[in-house]
Write a protein that holds these residues in place. Structure first.
Motif, PDB file in Angstrom:
ATOM      1  N   CYS A  16       0.831  -1.209   0.000  1.00 43.27           N
ATOM      2  CA  CYS A  16       0.000   0.000   0.000  1.00 43.27           C
ATOM      3  C   CYS A  16       0.862   1.254   0.000  1.00 43.27           C
ATOM      4  CB  CYS A  16      -0.925   0.008   1.228  1.00 43.27           C
ATOM      5  SG  CYS A  16      -2.198  -1.264   1.226  1.00 43.27           S
ATOM      6  N   VAL A  17       1.917   1.240   0.804  1.00 40.18           N
ATOM      7  CA  VAL A  17       2.818   2.396   0.871  1.00 40.18           C
ATOM      8  C   VAL A  17       3.505   2.614  -0.466  1.00 40.18           C
ATOM      9  CG1 VAL A  17       4.931   3.290   1.937  1.00 40.18           C
ATOM     10  CG2 VAL A  17       3.188   2.179   3.364  1.00 40.18           C
ATOM     11  N   VAL A  18       4.042   1.535  -1.038  1.00 38.40           N
ATOM     12  CA  VAL A  18       4.793   1.640  -2.296  1.00 38.40           C
ATOM     13  C   VAL A  18       3.902   2.167  -3.422  1.00 38.40           C
ATOM     14  CG1 VAL A  18       5.995   0.315  -4.077  1.00 38.40           C
ATOM     15  CG2 VAL A  18       6.451  -0.137  -1.656  1.00 38.40           C
ATOM     16  N   LEU A  19       2.689   1.622  -3.535  1.00 33.82           N
ATOM     17  CA  LEU A  19       1.803   2.038  -4.615  1.00 33.82           C
ATOM     18  C   LEU A  19       1.329   3.476  -4.438  1.00 33.82           C
ATOM     19  CD1 LEU A  19      -0.338  -1.179  -5.260  1.00 33.82           C
ATOM     20  CD2 LEU A  19       1.580  -0.287  -6.584  1.00 33.82           C
ATOM     21  N   ARG A  20       1.092   3.878  -3.197  1.00 35.59           N
ATOM     22  CA  ARG A  20       0.678   5.275  -2.992  1.00 35.59           C
ATOM     23  C   ARG A  20       1.797   6.244  -3.384  1.00 35.59           C
ATOM     24  NH1 ARG A  20      -0.277   9.453  -3.773  1.00 35.59           N
ATOM     25  NH2 ARG A  20      -1.267  11.096  -2.523  1.00 35.59           N
ATOM     26  N   LEU A  21       3.012   5.923  -3.030  1.00 32.15           N
ATOM     27  CA  LEU A  21       4.131   6.791  -3.373  1.00 32.15           C
ATOM     28  C   LEU A  21       4.353   6.832  -4.884  1.00 32.15           C
ATOM     29  CD1 LEU A  21       6.702   5.912  -0.565  1.00 32.15           C
ATOM     30  CD2 LEU A  21       5.138   7.849  -0.685  1.00 32.15           C
ATOM     31  N   ALA A  22       4.055   5.718  -5.546  1.00 35.99           N
ATOM     32  CA  ALA A  22       4.256   5.662  -6.996  1.00 35.99           C
ATOM     33  C   ALA A  22       3.125   6.335  -7.759  1.00 35.99           C
ATOM     34  CB  ALA A  22       4.379   4.207  -7.445  1.00 35.99           C
ATOM     35  N   ALA A  23       1.948   6.440  -7.153  1.00 37.90           N
ATOM     36  CA  ALA A  23       0.771   6.943  -7.869  1.00 37.90           C
ATOM     37  C   ALA A  23       0.901   8.404  -8.242  1.00 37.90           C
ATOM     38  CB  ALA A  23      -0.488   6.719  -7.031  1.00 37.90           C
ATOM     39  N   ALA A  34       5.644  10.394   2.057  1.00 39.44           N
ATOM     40  CA  ALA A  34       6.110   9.121   2.606  1.00 39.44           C
ATOM     41  C   ALA A  34       5.773   8.994   4.090  1.00 39.44           C
ATOM     42  CB  ALA A  34       7.610   8.966   2.389  1.00 39.44           C
ATOM     43  N   THR A  35       6.042  10.042   4.877  1.00 41.99           N
ATOM     44  CA  THR A  35       5.764   9.953   6.313  1.00 41.99           C
ATOM     45  C   THR A  35       4.275   9.804   6.572  1.00 41.99           C
ATOM     46  OG1 THR A  35       5.686  12.365   6.503  1.00 41.99           O
ATOM     47  CG2 THR A  35       7.793  11.308   6.923  1.00 41.99           C
ATOM     48  N   MET A  36       3.448  10.494   5.794  1.00 42.95           N
ATOM     49  CA  MET A  36       2.002  10.383   5.993  1.00 42.95           C
ATOM     50  C   MET A  36       1.490   9.007   5.603  1.00 42.95           C
ATOM     51  SD  MET A  36       0.608  14.150   4.929  1.00 42.95           S
ATOM     52  CE  MET A  36       1.533  14.239   3.399  1.00 42.95           C
ATOM     53  N   THR A  37       2.012   8.462   4.515  1.00 45.78           N
ATOM     54  CA  THR A  37       1.576   7.138   4.059  1.00 45.78           C
ATOM     55  C   THR A  37       2.040   6.053   5.013  1.00 45.78           C
ATOM     56  OG1 THR A  37       1.746   7.957   1.789  1.00 45.78           O
ATOM     57  CG2 THR A  37       1.543   5.589   2.086  1.00 45.78           C
ATOM     58  N   ILE A  38       3.251   6.173   5.506  1.00 44.47           N
ATOM     59  CA  ILE A  38       3.774   5.183   6.461  1.00 44.47           C
ATOM     60  C   ILE A  38       2.990   5.227   7.759  1.00 44.47           C
ATOM     61  CG2 ILE A  38       5.765   4.619   7.917  1.00 44.47           C
ATOM     62  CD1 ILE A  38       7.534   5.497   5.536  1.00 44.47           C
ATOM     63  N   LEU A  39       2.652   6.420   8.229  1.00 43.23           N
ATOM     64  CA  LEU A  39       1.880   6.522   9.469  1.00 43.23           C
ATOM     65  C   LEU A  39       0.526   5.853   9.324  1.00 43.23           C
ATOM     66  CD1 LEU A  39       1.318   7.572  12.315  1.00 43.23           C
ATOM     67  CD2 LEU A  39       0.598   9.746  11.285  1.00 43.23           C
ATOM     68  N   LYS A  40      -0.195   6.163   8.255  1.00 41.54           N
ATOM     69  CA  LYS A  40      -1.536   5.602   8.089  1.00 41.54           C
ATOM     70  C   LYS A  40      -1.508   4.084   7.963  1.00 41.54           C
ATOM     71  CE  LYS A  40      -3.806   6.347   4.225  1.00 41.54           C
ATOM     72  NZ  LYS A  40      -4.650   7.041   3.215  1.00 41.54           N
ATOM     73  N   ASN A  41      -0.645   3.569   7.114  1.00 39.67           N
ATOM     74  CA  ASN A  41      -0.611   2.126   6.923  1.00 39.67           C
ATOM     75  C   ASN A  41       0.031   1.414   8.107  1.00 39.67           C
ATOM     76  OD1 ASN A  41      -1.633   1.346   4.065  1.00 39.67           O
ATOM     77  ND2 ASN A  41      -0.451   3.212   3.753  1.00 39.67           N
ATOM     78  N   GLY A  42       0.932   2.106   8.819  1.00 37.46           N
ATOM     79  CA  GLY A  42       1.462   1.527  10.046  1.00 37.46           C
ATOM     80  C   GLY A  42       0.387   1.357  11.099  1.00 37.46           C
ATOM     81  N   THR A  78      -8.914  -3.987  -5.191  1.00 38.91           N
ATOM     82  CA  THR A  78      -9.295  -2.616  -4.822  1.00 38.91           C
ATOM     83  C   THR A  78      -8.075  -1.718  -4.724  1.00 38.91           C
ATOM     84  OG1 THR A  78     -11.178  -3.484  -3.565  1.00 38.91           O
ATOM     85  CG2 THR A  78     -10.507  -1.218  -3.119  1.00 38.91           C
ATOM     86  N   LEU A  79      -7.000  -2.229  -4.136  1.00 40.60           N
ATOM     87  CA  LEU A  79      -5.772  -1.442  -4.003  1.00 40.60           C
ATOM     88  C   LEU A  79      -5.232  -1.043  -5.370  1.00 40.60           C
ATOM     89  CD1 LEU A  79      -3.476  -0.259  -2.295  1.00 40.60           C
ATOM     90  CD2 LEU A  79      -2.389  -2.526  -2.341  1.00 40.60           C
ATOM     91  N   LEU A  80      -5.243  -1.971  -6.311  1.00 40.01           N
ATOM     92  CA  LEU A  80      -4.738  -1.666  -7.655  1.00 40.01           C
ATOM     93  C   LEU A  80      -5.613  -0.626  -8.350  1.00 40.01           C
ATOM     94  CD1 LEU A  80      -3.712  -5.246  -8.880  1.00 40.01           C
ATOM     95  CD2 LEU A  80      -2.206  -3.368  -8.180  1.00 40.01           C
ATOM     96  N   ILE A  81      -6.939  -0.749  -8.175  1.00 39.66           N
ATOM     97  CA  ILE A  81      -7.846   0.221  -8.798  1.00 39.66           C
ATOM     98  C   ILE A  81      -7.642   1.605  -8.205  1.00 39.66           C
ATOM     99  CG2 ILE A  81     -10.270   0.867  -9.038  1.00 39.66           C
ATOM    100  CD1 ILE A  81     -10.926  -2.119  -9.195  1.00 39.66           C
ATOM    101  N   VAL A  82      -7.551   1.678  -6.874  1.00 41.24           N
ATOM    102  CA  VAL A  82      -7.354   2.963  -6.205  1.00 41.24           C
ATOM    103  C   VAL A  82      -6.019   3.581  -6.617  1.00 41.24           C
ATOM    104  CG1 VAL A  82      -6.946   4.051  -3.953  1.00 41.24           C
ATOM    105  CG2 VAL A  82      -8.835   2.452  -4.241  1.00 41.24           C
ATOM    106  N   SER A  83      -4.989   2.754  -6.733  1.00 44.67           N
ATOM    107  CA  SER A  83      -3.659   3.264  -7.081  1.00 44.67           C
ATOM    108  C   SER A  83      -3.582   3.713  -8.529  1.00 44.67           C
ATOM    109  CB  SER A  83      -2.604   2.180  -6.817  1.00 44.67           C
ATOM    110  OG  SER A  83      -2.625   1.771  -5.465  1.00 44.67           O
ATOM    111  N   ALA A  84      -4.386   3.090  -9.391  1.00 46.08           N
ATOM    112  CA  ALA A  84      -4.303   3.401 -10.823  1.00 46.08           C
ATOM    113  C   ALA A  84      -5.196   4.559 -11.236  1.00 46.08           C
ATOM    114  CB  ALA A  84      -4.669   2.161 -11.636  1.00 46.08           C
ATOM    115  N   ARG A  85      -6.059   5.037 -10.338  1.00 50.04           N
ATOM    116  CA  ARG A  85      -7.043   6.040 -10.767  1.00 50.04           C
ATOM    117  C   ARG A  85      -6.391   7.339 -11.235  1.00 50.04           C
ATOM    118  NH1 ARG A  85      -6.622   6.622  -5.296  1.00 50.04           N
ATOM    119  NH2 ARG A  85      -7.166   8.631  -4.331  1.00 50.04           N
ATOM    120  N   ALA A  86      -5.251   7.694 -10.644  1.00 50.72           N
ATOM    121  CA  ALA A  86      -4.595   8.932 -11.062  1.00 50.72           C
ATOM    122  C   ALA A  86      -4.114   8.844 -12.510  1.00 50.72           C
ATOM    123  CB  ALA A  86      -3.410   9.242 -10.139  1.00 50.72           C
TER     124      ALA A  86
END
Length: 494
Positions: free
Chosen positions: A23-30, A75-83, A356-364
């Protein structure tokens, strides 16, 4: 994978860690641009306060701490949420192991958290305070069940810590511990744990944690409560009876929307045993079942009491998160072999969560193909880079008029104060610092300078002659054509 987990159910912890890392990796890549909650957190991470408005401050405090340690970034925000989501699942699984004998069932309960739409969908789009509250619910559930099964001073204090954290994470969390206590009272073996002297320690430590923000709430009651209450009242002009009808209907719809997916997944995994599961009962099914019922009853009373006509699924997830554990307790009470259901359950949840994760990550990337742009496509990073390149240096202070712009700029200029006149004191203590960048979105051809920004510039002593806007049109991130997004800014030098 499900065969491996069938032989070693505790590997589910590692599997979940891998999922949240993905989840973290895909959000950062999106996209480097921020969603609404992300931008708000980036902006508020500049300040440490006892309260920030209609939401309790626990998540903000965590974000502030991370910002001080490693800086404000996506990165810090994504790591906090998924952590926090991983810790939610971790403590949920540990809680399940306290009352479930079969490790496969406790693994099913933990994976069942991923079948809740606010977890597998909404949290991966844009949630913050609800994520913190989910962590608090799981920590409370672990402490509470440990107190009932292996009582010790530590378990009582841990439960108190969880309650304190929960209260400053989301206000509706208060319903959970109250429902838990009421649910335990009818059971003689559990009731004596409630009337143990050690519960005073739990109450004390919860009070100490919640007290600072509690004082702020008493001093800012309208700011703390008006946001959510106003959002719940969409039909305030209608009569009381119609308000009650719409409120009950909205609550029922939210319950169905939040609980239908886990019920379907469990139903498909244990499809031949549904009647036996429905009829089974134990001390633990009664306890958790009462907790769910009491929580939803409390929400119903709130809906009717404040004449609410709008209820969102994410508001109920703190209570519906108990559903997977309840269903697993029913399965164990029915004395059903969980192995066949486990082998069906794992791929079902994995499919839901990963697709769902792939769809959410690909929407951008995908939405611009149809001429539809979201907040992830707005080129904030290019804005900052363009201004810095044009002016030859970064600003010492940034002034803007909305959180979306402020949060995105904050992640690019982590050492620069970003101020919003109506949300923070302006001029700030360093309001005379130069150069000053004033920036706003110009997508709807606004007036040359928004009134709030003009007043703030006047208050900081900037002459009208220096208030000449400049335009900057930039291509959208993943733009499918020549579409561009327009910003306006003022640069005030020395």
């Amino acid at each position: 994978m499900h065969d491996i987990l069938d032989r070693r159910p505790n590997l589910v912890f590692i599997t979940l860690a891998g999922y949240f890392l993905l989840c973290v990796v895909l959000r950062l890549a999106a996209s480097p641009s921020l969603e609404i909650d992300e931008a708000e957190q980036a902006f508020l991470s500049q300040f440490l306060q006892l309260g920030y408005g209609p939401q309790p401050p626990f998540y903000n405090w965590l974000q502030y701490g991370l910002a001080q340690l490693i800086g404000t970034s996506l990165a810090t925000m994504t790591i906090l949420k998924n952590g926090l989501l991983f810790l939610c699942c971790l403590f949920y699984g540990l809680a399940a192991q306290l009352v479930l004998k079969d490790r496969r069932l406790s693994a099913i309960a933990m994976l069942g958290v991923l079948s809740l739409p606010p977890v597998f969908l909404l949290a991966q789009r844009d949630l913050s305070h609800t994520v913190a509250a989910l962590f608090a619910v799981s920590l409370f559930l672990y402490g509470f069940l440990r107190t009932l099964t292996r009582p010790s001073l530590f378990s009582y204090l841990l439960t108190g810590i969880a309650v304190g954290i929960g209260v400053i994470s989301k206000y509706n969390f208060v319903i959970v511990p109250v429902a838990a206590i009421l649910a335990a009272l009818p059971e003689p073996e559990l009731r004596k744990r409630i009337f143990d002297w050690r519960i005073l320690g739990a109450i004390a430590i919860a009070g100490v944690i919640a007290l600072p923000h509690g004082v702020w709430v008493l001093q800012n009651l309208d700011a703390a409560s008006s946001g959510t209450l106003n959002e719940m009242k969409e039909r305030e002009a209608e009569g009381r009876l119609m308000q009650a009808f719409h409120g009950v209907f909205a609550l029922a719809s939210a319950i169905i929307g939040g609980g239908l997916v886990p019920l379907l997944v469990f139903g498909l995994a244990f499809r031949r045993k549904i009647r036996a599961i429905w009829q089974a009962e134990s001390q633990w099914t009664r306890l958790v079942g009462r907790m769910i019922a009491l929580c939803l009853l409390a929400v119903l009373l709130v809906v009717l009491g404040v004449a609410a006509t709008h209820v969102r699924e994410k508001w109920l997830v703190l209570f519906l998160v108990l559903l997977p554990l309840y269903l697993c307790l029913k399965i164990e009470a029915a004395e059903i072999d969980p192995a066949p259901g486990f082998r069906r359950f794992v791929p079902l949840v994995a499919c839901i969560a990963l697709v769902t994760l792939l769809i959410v990550s690909a929407r951008a990337v995908v939405r611009p193909w149809f001429g539809d742009y979201s907040k992830l496509n707005i080129p904030y990073a290019a804005l900052v880079d363009g201004v810095v390149e044009a002016e030859g240096r970064p600003p010492a202070l940034v002034l803007t008029n909305d959180k979306q712009v402020a949060g995105n700029i904050r992640t690019r200029l982590t050492d620069v104060t970003v101020a919003i006149p109506h949300l923070s004191d302006f001029p700030p203590p360093d309001g005379t610092r130069r150069p000053l960048l004033v920036v706003w979105r110009d997508e709807k051809n606004q007036a040359p300078l928004p009134a709030t920004l003009s007043a703030a510039l006047e208050a900081s002593g900037v002459a009208v002659s220096a208030q000449t806007p400049r335009k900057l049109e930039l291509p959208y991130i993943y733009a499918a054509g020549p579409d561009r997004y327009r910003f306006s800014y003022i640069w005030v030098g020395e």
